[in-house]
Design an enzyme around this catalytic site. Structure first.
Site, PDB file in Angstrom:
ATOM      1  N   ASP A 233       0.613  -4.193  -6.220  1.00  0.00           N
ATOM      2  CA  ASP A 233       0.995  -5.447  -5.587  1.00  0.00           C
ATOM      3  C   ASP A 233       0.836  -6.534  -6.648  1.00  0.00           C
ATOM      4  OD1 ASP A 233       1.811  -7.415  -3.922  1.00  0.00           O
ATOM      5  OD2 ASP A 233       0.410  -6.986  -2.305  1.00  0.00           O
TER       6      ASP A 233
HETATM    7  C1  BGC Z   1       2.746  -9.524  -1.467  1.00  0.00           C
HETATM    8  C2  BGC Z   1       3.826  -8.471  -1.578  1.00  0.00           C
HETATM    9  C3  BGC Z   1       5.052  -9.059  -2.247  1.00  0.00           C
HETATM   10  C4  BGC Z   1       4.648  -9.583  -3.604  1.00  0.00           C
HETATM   11  C5  BGC Z   1       5.789 -10.209  -4.371  1.00  0.00           C
HETATM   12  C6  BGC Z   1       2.466 -10.190  -2.795  1.00  0.00           C
HETATM   13  O1  BGC Z   1       1.696 -11.335  -2.617  1.00  0.00           O
HETATM   14  O2  BGC Z   1       1.562  -8.949  -0.960  1.00  0.00           O
HETATM   15  O3  BGC Z   1       4.145  -7.973  -0.301  1.00  0.00           O
HETATM   16  O4  BGC Z   1       6.057  -8.098  -2.332  1.00  0.00           O
HETATM   17  O5  BGC Z   1       3.652 -10.578  -3.444  1.00  0.00           O
HETATM   18  O6  BGC Z   1       6.154 -11.402  -3.786  1.00  0.00           O
END
Ligand code: BGC
Length: 839
Positions: A233
């Site tokens: 993530d």
């Molecule tokens: C989120 C993800 C997301 C990523 C990119 C993170 O903060 O948990 O679900 O895909 O950011 O925006």
């Protein structure tokens, strides 16, 4: 679009290229180059491929000044359709949108679990039930990957709350872990085999998932034999060595914080084996190879086609759940002459929850627009009745000719150099991935938003300014709000923004006022940033609202309802209340709304209540209301979706994908939610959602699987035939029933198959969902439906053997139209106990 399409990258052969890569190339492949892209190796024709959020629409590479996109209803809404075929089409739309936005990888779907109704991202996930969540997700993934776009299913695993999401240790017993939290991932691995997987931020039982070889290598790759690209993530990589050894292929976003030169040094010191580097780099290369086969647009563009709108409208209406319909108030006749539309959401439809799920929509349809279209002969009055905002609503329509000017110096530098300009339509902006002006120093920059503010009404306007960074608001050069010193942290912008600071001004309708926000980027903040991820760039939100007395607003709503032939109240939550970055503190609607609903119902008892939220809210007026509709966050077509159901153009067929508790205190995670002392105990074990409410005999307001229709359905016999009745893992069974539409109009019904194990010596839920089929029947039509039952239906995770166990015994197969509306039962016999591992 054809002209702007890029040819698929010149094909490269993974083995050949890999054998020629230098160590520095291999290491470079292990992290992104920027917020959304992988590292290219031009010398070997290895392109850079792009990821994009996700999950229910494709934002592209820009949070700010982005390219408009299709917004599908939120995850719980998609879950409420229970419609595998429809969601395949929705998944294909996601894939097509990725192609238009030049992206190869979709960061979705989200298959975390709704342990509690309070989860900030509960709206993004599909269901409290792992079978429903996994099955729905698999359909979307298959649809998306049919376009060549790769799905990145997320967040593996246990990101079921937002509070301290990067640090919290989720204490989960192995059985609940396998049967509930891992299960949707296991289902998609088996049924859809998505090309990528995103690790979660949190720890499970003492260790961050991203650092855990037992999960990434032993479970995913060895036990399940699933080989997705494993990507972190965003900013969710915490170590150099552990994450590499555990199995994390790609650190995102770039530039790298834990890889690059740190890997080089770890290899030199023999802390990471060359074979580990090779395995991870080869996996990234394989991913890039597959991803780059699809021809994506070079420019980020829109593709707002009529057929997409029609599909989105269908998904939106099919997701709507008719919770209550006493005296058959719905559907409403189109002959109505006077309709009162009351509520905060009537003119401002809520299309999505907050956080990374948000995007700039192609368009939105409000309930007001849609009812005006559906009943052109009616006079429609609208009253807000009670505001539902947390921060004052963003100024869009009252803002004219607005631009943001960007500088590398603060306003006090009088001869500062203007580096670039962006035209904006709203005074809300997030600059975390803003990269359009090469000369702008992303570490520290300033912006001036200037434009005109033209009030719609005469009176006192309240303004609210929230910022990640610093900001001051001026109207006609008068300082109205100072949010540069004395900043206090709030929940906006993933929990990095200040609380809202308020100022006000007397204004005249239609007059133009010069508006100016002097903004400083993220690093100008005076708040402590240690210990949190600083996404950089910063963000601000300026809202405004005519000040009105609460009582006066309610009185106006009551008066409008008294005069109307039919009242519809549409209100609820929004991305401000349900968002990534924080969880809800309670289940209530914003202050004043319950009171307003009750007062309107007192004069208009047939008023229809339409609620927009991603997860359950408390409804203290539920007994008073005759008709309640759950409309979720409905995407671009939210208004049409609602009006199609309200006026009977679509017969409602949505079913709750989660239980609707009477009170937040009744929910299974009530005593164990949020991080306390760094950990959260999953104390309800396997009894998540309806499994808890049923086992503890606790009444819910509306049960899991519930949803009414304008027609009626019956099984031709209460006996469910199992074919074959004697069941083995190798020779699974099918439940066969005949179902008839016994009402006067055509409609869809979801037949839900639950398994009960009354003779099992092992404590189990009273029933578990293990199959479902959605069918369409004309009035009077009858059809035979076959619902497959797989080996998981009779199994549980045996913690002593660490294996799945299908226990010998006789099981009940229940077919219902909700978890509490069981229409038929049958028997399934498992002759001998069996154990297994794998998918
Ligand atoms: C989120 C993800 C997301 C990523 C990119 C993170 O903060 O948990 O679900 O895909 O950011 O925006």
């Amino acid at each position: 679009m054809a002209d702007s399409d890029s040819e698929p990258a010149m094909a490269f052969d993974v083995d050949t290229v890999f054998s020629q890569l230098k160590q520095t190339d291999k290491i470079a492949l292990l992290s992104g180059i920027d917020f959304w892209h992988t590292h290219p190796i031009p010398a070997h024709n290895v392109p850079s491929v792009r990821f994009t959020d996700g999950p229910n629409g494709i934002r592209g590479t820009k949070f700010f000044a982005g390219v408009p996109a299709a917004c599908l209803p939120c995850g719980t809404a998609l879950g409420a359709t229970w419609d595998k075929a429809l969601l395949r089409k929705a998944g294909k739309l996601i894939g097509d949108e990725c192609i238009a936005k030049g992206a190869h990888g979709w960061l979705g779907p989200t298959v975390n679990m709704q342990r509690s109704p309070l989860g900030g991202r509960g709206f993004e996930s599909f269901s409290e039930d792992p079978h429903l969540a996994g099955t729905i997700a698999a359909s979307m993934i298959i649809g998306c990957e049919s376009t060549g776009i790769i799905s990145t299913v997320k967040h593996f695993v246990g990101n079921d709350q937002e509070h301290e999401r990067r640090a919290v240790d989720c204490l989960i017993a192995p059985r609940a872990f396998r049967e509930v939290y891992l299960r949707p991932f296991q289902i998609v691995a088996r049924d859809a085999n998505p090309g990528a997987l995103m690790t979660s931020y949190n720890k499970i039982n003492g260790k961050h998932v991203v650092d855990n070889p037992e999960l990434l290598q032993d479970l995913i790759r060895d036990e399940w034999k699933w080989d997705p690209l494993i990507v972190s993530d965003w900013y969710g990589t915490y170590t150099t060595i552990d994450a590499m050894v555990a199995g994390l292929d790609l650190e995102m976003p770039g530039v790298s914080r834990y890889r690059g030169k740190y890997i080089e040094s770890a290899v030199q010191a023999r802390l990471i084996k060359q074979s580990t580097i090779d395995a991870r780099a080869r996996r990234v290369l394989k991913f890039v190879h597959r991803a780059s086969q699809v021809k994506v647009s070079e420019e980020e563009v829109g593709r707002d086609y009529p057929e997409d709108r029609a599909l989105n409208r269908l998904v939106s209406s099919n997701a709507i759940v008719l919770l209550k319909n006493e005296s058959s108030i719905l559907p409403l006749p189109k002959t109505l002459k006077k309709i009162a539309l009351i509520g905060s959401h009537v003119r401002t439809p809520q299309i999505s929850g907050g956080g990374s799920a948000t995007l700039l929509p192609y368009y939105t349809v409000s309930l007001h627009d849609a009812v005006t279209e559906a009943v052109p002969g009616a006079t429609i009055t609208h009253e807000v009745g009670a505001y539902a905002h947390s921060m004052l609503p963003a100024i869009n329509s009252m803002l004219r000719n607005a631009i943001i000017q960007f500088y590398n110096e603060p306003p006090k530098v009088t001869d500062r150099k203007l580096l670039g300009i962006e035209h904006v339509k709203s005074a809300t902006f997030q600059l975390m991935d803003y990269n359009e002006i090469p000369a702008l120093n992303r570490g520290m920059f300033w912006g001036s938003l200037i434009g005109e503010f033209i009030p719609e009404a005469t009176g006192t306007y309240d303004f609210g300014l929230t910022v990640f960074g610093t900001a001051n608001l001026y109207l006609n050069d008068e300082l109205i709000i100072e949010n540069t010193t004395n900043q206090t942290r709030g929940t906006a912008f993933f929990g990095k923004g200040t609380v809202e600071k308020i100022g006000s001004k007397e204004m005249e309708a239609g007059k133009s006022y010069n508006i100016r926000i002097e903004f400083g980027s993220a690093n100008t903040t005076t708040m402590e940033t240690i210990g949190m991820v600083n996404f950089g760039g910063g963000a601000a939100h300026l809202g405004a609202c005519l000040r009105m007395g609460r009582e006066e607003m309610v009185q106006r709503a009551v008066d409008a309802a008294k005069e109307a032939e039919q009242t519809i109240i549409c209100t609820g939550l929004s991305g401000e209340w349900e968002s990534e970055g924080f969880d809800r503190p309670h289940m209530d609607l914003p202050p004043g709304i319950d009171e307003m609903i009750s007062q309107v119902l007192a004069v208009a008892p047939n008023a229809v209540i339409v609620n927009q939220s991603g997860t359950p809210i408390s409804m203290p007026w539920a007994d008073q209301a005759k008709c309640i509709v759950q409309a979720w966050y409905g995407g671009n077509e939210a208004g049409h979706g609602m009006s199609d159901v309200l006026f009977g153009d679509v017969n409602p067929s949505g079913k709750l994908p989660l239980s609707w508790p009477v009170s937040v205190k009744h929910n299974p995670a009530y005593l164990n939610y949020a991080s306390v002392g760094g950990r959260v105990l999953y104390g309800e074990d396997v009894y998540v959602g309806y499994k808890f409410y049923e086992k503890t005999d606790r009444e819910v307001l509306f049960p899991f699987g519930h949803g009414l229709s304008y027609t009626t359905f019956a099984l031709s016999s209460t006996e469910v035939r199992l074919d074959p009745e004697v069941f083995t893992p190798e020779n699974p069974s099918v439940a066969v029933v005949k179902v008839k539409n016994t009402g006067a109009v055509s409609g869809q019904q979801v037949l839900q198959l639950y398994i009960s194990a009354p003779t099992s010596p092992t404590p189990r839920p009273l029933k578990e969902l293990h199959g479902f089929e959605k069918i369409m029947l004309q009035a009077g039509e009858e059809q035979e439906i076959r619902i497959p039952v797989d080996k998981y239906a009779t199994s549980f995770w045996d913690e002593i053997e660490s294996m799945w166990k299908s226990e010998a015994g006789t099981y009940e197969v229940l077919i219902g139209t909700s978890s509490q509306e069981i229409l038929g039962t049958g028997k399934l016999v498992v002759p001998e106990t069996r154990y297994w591992l794998g998918l």
